[in-house]
Design an enzyme around this catalytic site. Structure first.
Site, PDB file in Angstrom:
ATOM      1  N   SER A 145       0.837  -1.180   0.000  1.00 34.05           N
ATOM      2  CA  SER A 145       0.000   0.000   0.000  1.00 34.05           C
ATOM      3  C   SER A 145       0.878   1.238   0.000  1.00 34.05           C
ATOM      4  O   SER A 145       2.006   1.210   0.491  1.00 34.05           O
ATOM      5  CB  SER A 145      -0.871  -0.018   1.259  1.00 34.05           C
ATOM      6  OG  SER A 145      -1.484   1.226   1.476  1.00 34.05           O
ATOM      7  N   TYR A 158      -1.308  -0.791  10.674  1.00 33.44           N
ATOM      8  CA  TYR A 158      -1.398  -0.970   9.226  1.00 33.44           C
ATOM      9  C   TYR A 158      -0.132  -0.430   8.540  1.00 33.44           C
ATOM     10  O   TYR A 158       0.478  -1.131   7.729  1.00 33.44           O
ATOM     11  CB  TYR A 158      -2.637  -0.253   8.694  1.00 33.44           C
ATOM     12  CG  TYR A 158      -2.858  -0.444   7.210  1.00 33.44           C
ATOM     13  CD1 TYR A 158      -3.388  -1.635   6.729  1.00 33.44           C
ATOM     14  CD2 TYR A 158      -2.543   0.550   6.298  1.00 33.44           C
ATOM     15  CE1 TYR A 158      -3.596  -1.831   5.378  1.00 33.44           C
ATOM     16  CE2 TYR A 158      -2.752   0.362   4.936  1.00 33.44           C
ATOM     17  CZ  TYR A 158      -3.289  -0.821   4.486  1.00 33.44           C
ATOM     18  OH  TYR A 158      -3.488  -1.016   3.149  1.00 33.44           O
TER      19      TYR A 158
END
Length: 164
Positions: A145, A158
């Site tokens: 990501s 995350y």
């Protein structure tokens, strides 16, 4: 435009393949001729995607997979190879997040996010690598990501897991 089947005869395992990006990856692989193993905790949704691919002329199956369960991961890889005779691509796509401040993030939530986003790709890659080596090659793709490079508030686990 003539459709090509450049992945004909190839077998791809997509984790988190039941929806979102994983389902889109499964569709793209199938349209390129690959046999797709859709592995997801949400096995009912995985079956829907597999049925869609088969209805479109592809070869696909759905398997239930909790990527944090090492034995379940080993079973899914073994079933895929037993069913199709090979594993040419592993797409480590499964991911999760808990979007809260560090003060609100529990250790259990941290462990779950890191387990899904960082540990699971290692475990699955470790399972796939010897199979691919023995058959003369393959591809392991880890979906990451922009969060690994551009953090935002309230997603510490995350960001750490995607950076890893």
């Amino acid at each position: 435009m003539i459709e090509t089947k450049e992945l004909q005869g190839q077998v791809a395992l997509v984790t988190g393949g039941a929806q979102g990006l994983g389902a889109a990856i499964a569709r793209a692989l199938s349209s390129a001729g690959a046999t797709v193993v859709i592995a997801d905790r949400q096995v009912d949704l995985a079956h829907e995607v597999a049925r869609e691919l088969v209805a479109g002329g592809g070869t696909a199956c759905a398997l239930e997979l909790d990527v944090t369960d090492e034995q379940n991961a080993a079973d899914v890889v073994r079933i895929a190879v037993d069913e199709y005779g090979r594993l040419d691509a592993l797409i480590n796509n499964a991911g999760t997040d808990v979007t809260v401040s560090v003060e609100e993030l529990t250790v259990a939530d941290w462990d779950r996010v890191v387990g899904v986003n960082l540990r699971a790709p290692f475990v699955l890659s470790r399972l796939a690598f010897p199979i691919m080596r023995n058959q003369g090659g393959g591809h392991i793709i880890n979906i990451v990501s922009t969060a690994s490079k551009r953090p935002c508030a309230n997603a510490s686990a995350y960001h750490a897991s995607k950076w890893g």
